[in-house]
Motif scaffolding. Structure first.
Motif, PDB file in Angstrom:
ATOM      1  N   PRO A 169      22.918  -3.068 -21.637  1.00  0.00           N
ATOM      2  CA  PRO A 169      22.619  -2.557 -22.979  1.00  0.00           C
ATOM      3  C   PRO A 169      21.139  -2.191 -23.083  1.00  0.00           C
ATOM      4  CG  PRO A 169      23.846  -4.618 -23.075  1.00  0.00           C
ATOM      5  CD  PRO A 169      23.450  -4.434 -21.652  1.00  0.00           C
ATOM      6  N   LEU A 170      20.818  -1.332 -24.032  1.00  0.00           N
ATOM      7  CA  LEU A 170      19.436  -0.861 -24.165  1.00  0.00           C
ATOM      8  C   LEU A 170      18.461  -2.013 -24.379  1.00  0.00           C
ATOM      9  CD1 LEU A 170      19.654   2.430 -26.279  1.00  0.00           C
ATOM     10  CD2 LEU A 170      19.138   2.161 -23.849  1.00  0.00           C
ATOM     11  N   GLY A 171      18.846  -2.967 -25.225  1.00  0.00           N
ATOM     12  CA  GLY A 171      17.946  -4.093 -25.481  1.00  0.00           C
ATOM     13  C   GLY A 171      17.630  -4.866 -24.218  1.00  0.00           C
ATOM     14  N   ALA A 172      18.641  -5.074 -23.378  1.00  0.00           N
ATOM     15  CA  ALA A 172      18.430  -5.787 -22.116  1.00  0.00           C
ATOM     16  C   ALA A 172      17.567  -4.964 -21.171  1.00  0.00           C
ATOM     17  CB  ALA A 172      19.776  -6.098 -21.469  1.00  0.00           C
ATOM     18  N   ARG A 173      17.706  -3.658 -21.207  1.00  0.00           N
ATOM     19  CA  ARG A 173      16.877  -2.791 -20.355  1.00  0.00           C
ATOM     20  C   ARG A 173      15.412  -2.847 -20.776  1.00  0.00           C
ATOM     21  NH1 ARG A 173      19.863   2.965 -19.832  1.00  0.00           N
ATOM     22  NH2 ARG A 173      21.631   2.196 -21.053  1.00  0.00           N
ATOM     23  N   PHE A 174      15.171  -2.816 -22.086  1.00  0.00           N
ATOM     24  CA  PHE A 174      13.787  -2.922 -22.563  1.00  0.00           C
ATOM     25  C   PHE A 174      13.181  -4.261 -22.138  1.00  0.00           C
ATOM     26  CE2 PHE A 174      15.258  -0.027 -26.180  1.00  0.00           C
ATOM     27  CZ  PHE A 174      14.788   1.113 -25.540  1.00  0.00           C
ATOM     28  N   GLY A 175      13.966  -5.327 -22.285  1.00  0.00           N
ATOM     29  CA  GLY A 175      13.470  -6.649 -21.903  1.00  0.00           C
ATOM     30  C   GLY A 175      13.166  -6.748 -20.421  1.00  0.00           C
ATOM     31  N   LEU A 176      14.052  -6.191 -19.587  1.00  0.00           N
ATOM     32  CA  LEU A 176      13.845  -6.224 -18.143  1.00  0.00           C
ATOM     33  C   LEU A 176      12.601  -5.431 -17.760  1.00  0.00           C
ATOM     34  CD1 LEU A 176      14.748  -6.857 -15.254  1.00  0.00           C
ATOM     35  CD2 LEU A 176      16.273  -4.866 -15.366  1.00  0.00           C
ATOM     36  N   ALA A 177      12.421  -4.254 -18.350  1.00  0.00           N
ATOM     37  CA  ALA A 177      11.259  -3.425 -18.030  1.00  0.00           C
ATOM     38  C   ALA A 177       9.965  -4.136 -18.403  1.00  0.00           C
ATOM     39  CB  ALA A 177      11.362  -2.083 -18.755  1.00  0.00           C
ATOM     40  N   ARG A 178       9.937  -4.755 -19.570  1.00  0.00           N
ATOM     41  CA  ARG A 178       8.723  -5.453 -20.004  1.00  0.00           C
ATOM     42  C   ARG A 178       8.449  -6.668 -19.125  1.00  0.00           C
ATOM     43  NH1 ARG A 178       5.286  -5.666 -24.317  1.00  0.00           N
ATOM     44  NH2 ARG A 178       4.543  -7.722 -24.963  1.00  0.00           N
ATOM     45  N   THR A 179       9.506  -7.375 -18.730  1.00  0.00           N
ATOM     46  CA  THR A 179       9.341  -8.536 -17.858  1.00  0.00           C
ATOM     47  C   THR A 179       8.716  -8.142 -16.522  1.00  0.00           C
ATOM     48  OG1 THR A 179      11.190  -9.745 -18.842  1.00  0.00           O
ATOM     49  CG2 THR A 179      10.596 -10.322 -16.584  1.00  0.00           C
ATOM     50  N   LEU A 180       9.199  -7.053 -15.929  1.00  0.00           N
ATOM     51  CA  LEU A 180       8.675  -6.619 -14.639  1.00  0.00           C
ATOM     52  C   LEU A 180       7.233  -6.143 -14.761  1.00  0.00           C
ATOM     53  CD1 LEU A 180      11.784  -4.648 -13.293  1.00  0.00           C
ATOM     54  CD2 LEU A 180      11.030  -6.945 -12.636  1.00  0.00           C
ATOM     55  N   LEU A 181       6.923  -5.414 -15.822  1.00  0.00           N
ATOM     56  CA  LEU A 181       5.558  -4.919 -16.000  1.00  0.00           C
ATOM     57  C   LEU A 181       4.595  -6.083 -16.216  1.00  0.00           C
ATOM     58  CD1 LEU A 181       3.577  -2.620 -16.254  1.00  0.00           C
ATOM     59  CD2 LEU A 181       4.250  -2.340 -18.658  1.00  0.00           C
ATOM     60  N   LYS A 182       4.988  -7.059 -17.005  1.00  0.00           N
ATOM     61  CA  LYS A 182       4.131  -8.222 -17.229  1.00  0.00           C
ATOM     62  C   LYS A 182       3.891  -8.975 -15.929  1.00  0.00           C
ATOM     63  CE  LYS A 182       3.849 -12.659 -19.640  1.00  0.00           C
ATOM     64  NZ  LYS A 182       4.541 -13.612 -20.563  1.00  0.00           N
ATOM     65  N   ALA A 183       4.950  -9.194 -15.154  1.00  0.00           N
ATOM     66  CA  ALA A 183       4.807  -9.931 -13.890  1.00  0.00           C
ATOM     67  C   ALA A 183       3.829  -9.227 -12.958  1.00  0.00           C
ATOM     68  CB  ALA A 183       6.176 -10.080 -13.219  1.00  0.00           C
ATOM     69  N   LEU A 184       3.895  -7.899 -12.905  1.00  0.00           N
ATOM     70  CA  LEU A 184       3.012  -7.169 -11.993  1.00  0.00           C
ATOM     71  C   LEU A 184       1.571  -7.179 -12.494  1.00  0.00           C
ATOM     72  CD1 LEU A 184       2.987  -5.632  -9.363  1.00  0.00           C
ATOM     73  CD2 LEU A 184       3.395  -3.517 -10.644  1.00  0.00           C
ATOM     74  N   ILE A 185       1.361  -7.077 -13.790  1.00  0.00           N
ATOM     75  CA  ILE A 185       0.003  -7.139 -14.337  1.00  0.00           C
ATOM     76  C   ILE A 185      -0.627  -8.496 -14.021  1.00  0.00           C
ATOM     77  CG2 ILE A 185      -1.346  -7.220 -16.466  1.00  0.00           C
ATOM     78  CD1 ILE A 185       0.562  -5.144 -17.631  1.00  0.00           C
ATOM     79  N   LEU A 186       0.133  -9.570 -14.203  1.00  0.00           N
ATOM     80  CA  LEU A 186      -0.395 -10.904 -13.916  1.00  0.00           C
ATOM     81  C   LEU A 186      -0.652 -11.077 -12.422  1.00  0.00           C
ATOM     82  CD1 LEU A 186       1.713 -13.165 -16.314  1.00  0.00           C
ATOM     83  CD2 LEU A 186      -0.509 -12.078 -16.697  1.00  0.00           C
ATOM     84  N   LEU A 187       0.229 -10.529 -11.594  1.00  0.00           N
ATOM     85  CA  LEU A 187       0.041 -10.608 -10.144  1.00  0.00           C
ATOM     86  C   LEU A 187      -1.259  -9.923  -9.748  1.00  0.00           C
ATOM     87  CD1 LEU A 187       1.521 -11.456  -7.460  1.00  0.00           C
ATOM     88  CD2 LEU A 187       2.304  -9.086  -7.343  1.00  0.00           C
ATOM     89  N   HIS A 188      -1.495  -8.741 -10.293  1.00  0.00           N
ATOM     90  CA  HIS A 188      -2.737  -8.023  -9.992  1.00  0.00           C
ATOM     91  C   HIS A 188      -3.947  -8.748 -10.564  1.00  0.00           C
ATOM     92  CE1 HIS A 188      -0.551  -3.893  -9.373  1.00  0.00           C
ATOM     93  NE2 HIS A 188      -0.301  -4.775  -8.416  1.00  0.00           N
ATOM     94  N   SER A 189      -3.813  -9.326 -11.742  1.00  0.00           N
ATOM     95  CA  SER A 189      -4.932 -10.058 -12.341  1.00  0.00           C
ATOM     96  C   SER A 189      -5.346 -11.247 -11.480  1.00  0.00           C
ATOM     97  CB  SER A 189      -4.559 -10.545 -13.745  1.00  0.00           C
ATOM     98  OG  SER A 189      -4.271  -9.458 -14.600  1.00  0.00           O
TER      99      SER A 189
END
Length: 667
Positions: free
Chosen positions: A418-438
């Motif tokens: 569902p769209l809501g789950a897709r938005f959540g998954l996308a935000r989760t992955l982007l956050k994880a990568l930002i923290l990894l780079h930080s």
């Protein structure tokens, strides 16, 4: 009141607060005795800066009233205040309180024990001719035409009076700070000083509470990322972690409902993780090696001995685990000491208890070495999604129940998320990568097959209450880290500034890259067994030899130029240093797949020229996102896919703003 007026007022008040905190947190404007107090002021300054970054207020600020002659009000802030006008008063009151507290010399000395000394002639000069704003230079007259959303006219009497009042306050704050800036400040009473920090914390909390709830996470990430900026040595990182720990231990910061606390905790964790990655000058001590290589290969029975990613049974405990193998052989099939060191340092990082939480990985129980094949195995505990006693591990069905499902596989088969789950998954992955780079690390192998999810029990939607087994995409994990050859002293290719060489598609390359540019992890003898939907289990084959693995690595190098997840700069020159922008580009492609719910191989051709492929994606495929997932999501993908090497600090700011926007996707 006109939202443009209010946004201008808030921008000007923010600039005044920022200047006050800059003065109090700078070692050039204070004596040595104020070092501890400066650290506390710096925390409050970074807290305020994270708020401004979320609202896309110019971080360089401006002079004068109302936010500066050349700085229009932030469109993001303007539109928010236009819809939630009742929040404007809370923002203005909080910012005014911060500026008044920090600029009022009498209050600073009598109530908080801070004295400003050695101001020479500037105080006398400024007091005789204070800087007051001109009534003909209202903030309303500057950039109001940029916003045509039908807001009220800027010529209203009440708006003009309110603007004039706020402008006078901003001018007064600036006049005070001009006097202070000519001197130096010192702490006269440390006990009173604690009260000042408590007051500032309360005002910043009030400022955060005037924001939407979705903003808290974005501001916490921005605070942590900015707090680690420029801190690379282990001692400095330990100091940041210790400073945040002390700050969190103070009574005024211990409130559970403080919206700023999450940022402090995140910075403390990331500083510790980055210190661990940077520690030891890139060489593990014997004790660290023993702590990482803490498992015995004989204790694990892989479900598919030929696979580089497979489920396995711990013969000592009966538990099912997930194993990823990484090779430390160079192309000729000989041992590469530097590469082995990089793999072990990656294991050291992944074994940290906070890594699964902050970087969205599985918990790494430890590593073991398969010297006969030149492999090091990463053993991960499975998430506790399925309750009850574990079934017998001898049946394939039991493994299928526990096996992860890759995003790549899910894109090929219904049902769609569902769209809501897709938005959540996308935000989760982007956050994880930002923290990894930080934390100073790079993933090097972002692709849809690196995103794994596990099954869990779900009782919702069942009239009988009988649980059903579903794939938990809300708990998706970012796995299959790439490892590249590293020079002695570098860190797992973890440095954001290119530590380690190559794109990660050679020696030590992860399973998803060794065999195929698009698909899920593959074995050297066929599809990974025990992964539902990835084809039938292949018959038992002999485990691949070191020569087999070396040949696969050579083939992987040849295929690097055709890897569509690789940045165009990497495809054209695979041997170049890897950068954070290349991870973010690949994630942009994964988010494109998620938005359109279409695997990448159906969107582009691997034979297309790299930069032409990117241009095609940006001009043709990204616009297709708008009717499906909205303009905000499409803008985020476009920003990520457009990143190039050498972005530096400007790229960090862009990515943090992108993450802030991601919270609005789907609205």
């Amino acid at each position: 009141m006109n939202p443009i007026t209010v946004a201008n007022n808030i921008t000007g008040l923010y600039a005044a607060c920022r200047d006050c905190l800059t003065f109090l947190s700078s070692p050039k404007t204070s004596d040595k005795a104020a070092a501890l107090a400066r650290a506390d002021f710096d925390i409050q300054a970074q807290t305020l800066a994270a708020w401004a970054l979320y609202w896309e207020i110019d971080s360089t600020g401006s002079e004068g009233e109302g936010g500066g002659d050349d700085t229009p009000p932030s469109p993001k802030l303007f539109h928010y205040l236009a819809e939630f006008h009742f929040r404007a008063g809370a923002m203005e009151r909080a910012l005014e309180a911060i500026a008044e507290t920090l600029s009022n010399e009498t209050q600073l000395f009598r109530r908080y024990g801070i004295a400003v000394e050695d101001r020479r002639e500037v105080e006398h000069t400024l007091r005789r001719s204070p800087t007051w704003p001109s009534p003909n230079r209202s903030p309303l007259s500057r950039r109001g035409s940029d916003f045509s959303s039908g807001s009220a006219s800027s010529s209203g009497t009440s708006d003009g009076a309110a603007t004039w009042s706020t402008a006078r306050k901003i001018a007064r704050f600036r006049a005070r700070m001009a006097i202070h800036a000519a001197g130096r400040w010192t702490v006269k009473d440390r006990y009173k000083m604690r009260g000042l920090m408590q007051v500032l914390q309360e005002h910043n909390d009030a400022l955060y509470r005037a924001c939407p709830d979705r903003a808290y996470e974005s501001m916490a990430v921005a605070f942590a990322a900015r707090g680690l900026r420029g801190v690379e040595d282990e001692e400095g990182l330990r100091g940041v972690a210790g400073s945040m720990g002390q700050h969190l231990s103070k009574a005024y910061c211990a409130a559970n409902d403080s919206p700023t606390q999450a940022g402090y905790e995140l910075l403390q964790d990331l500083a510790e993780l980055k210190a661990r990655a940077r520690g030891g000058g890139g060489v593990l001590s014997p004790a660290q090696r023993e702590g990482v290589l803490c498992l015995d290969a004989g204790d694990f029975s892989p479900h598919d001995p030929t696979a580089l990613a497979t489920l396995a049974t711990n013969t000592q405990t009966g538990a099912t685990v997930y194993i990823e193998f990484k090779s430390y052989l160079s192309a000729p099939g000989t041992k590469d000491t530097n590469l082995q060191e990089s793999i072990l340092r990656l294991g050291l990082l992944l074994r940290d208890s906070w890594t699964p939480i902050r970087f969205r990985t599985l918990h790494c129980s430890g590593l073991f070495k398969d010297a006969s094949r030149g492999l090091i195995a990463f053993v991960y505990a499975l998430p506790e999604g399925l309750s009850g006693n574990p079934p017998s591990p001898t049946e394939n069905a039991d493994f299928d129940l526990r096996a992860p499902e890759s995003l790549n596989r899910h894109l090929h088969y219904p049902p769609r998320l569902p769209l809501g789950a897709r938005f959540g998954l996308a935000r989760t992955l982007l956050k994880a990568l930002i923290l990894l780079h930080s934390a100073g690390c790079l993933h090097r192998n972002i692709r849809s097959s690196s995103v794994l999810a596990f099954k869990t029990l779900d009782r919702r939607g069942s009239a009988t209450g009988t649980p059903r087994i579903v794939v938990d995409w809300a708990g998706a994990r970012l796995m299959d880290y790439g490892v590249a050859e590293a020079e002695p002293g570098s860190v797992v290719g973890l440095g954001v500034n290119g530590a380690g060489h190559g794109a990660g598609h050679g020696a030590g390359a992860p399973a998803a890259v060794l065999e195929h540019e698009f698909g899920p992890p593959t074995s050297l003898g066929g599809p990974v067994s025990g992964f539902p939907g990835l084809g039938p289990a292949s018959p038992p084959l002999a485990a691949p030899s070191a020569a087999d693995i070396a040949r696969s690595q050579v083939e992987a190098r040849r295929n690097a130029a055709r890897d569509v997840y690789a940045h165009p700069a990497v495809r054209l020159r695979p041997e170049r240093d890897y950068e954070a922008a290349f991870d973010l580009y690949a994630l942009g492609l994964v988010l494109l797949e998620i938005g359109l719910w279409t695997p990448l191989e159906e969107l582009v051709s691997r034979n297309e020229k790299p930069y032409m492929m990117r241009e095609y994606l940006v001009k043709v495929q990204v616009p297709r996102l708008v009717p499906v997932v909205g303009q905000v999501y499409a803008d985020v993908v476009r920003e990520l896919v457009s990143l190039d090497a050498g972005g530096g600090e400007g790229m960090v700011g862009r990515v943090l703003r992108v993450f802030g926007e991601m919270g609005r996707a789907g609205e």
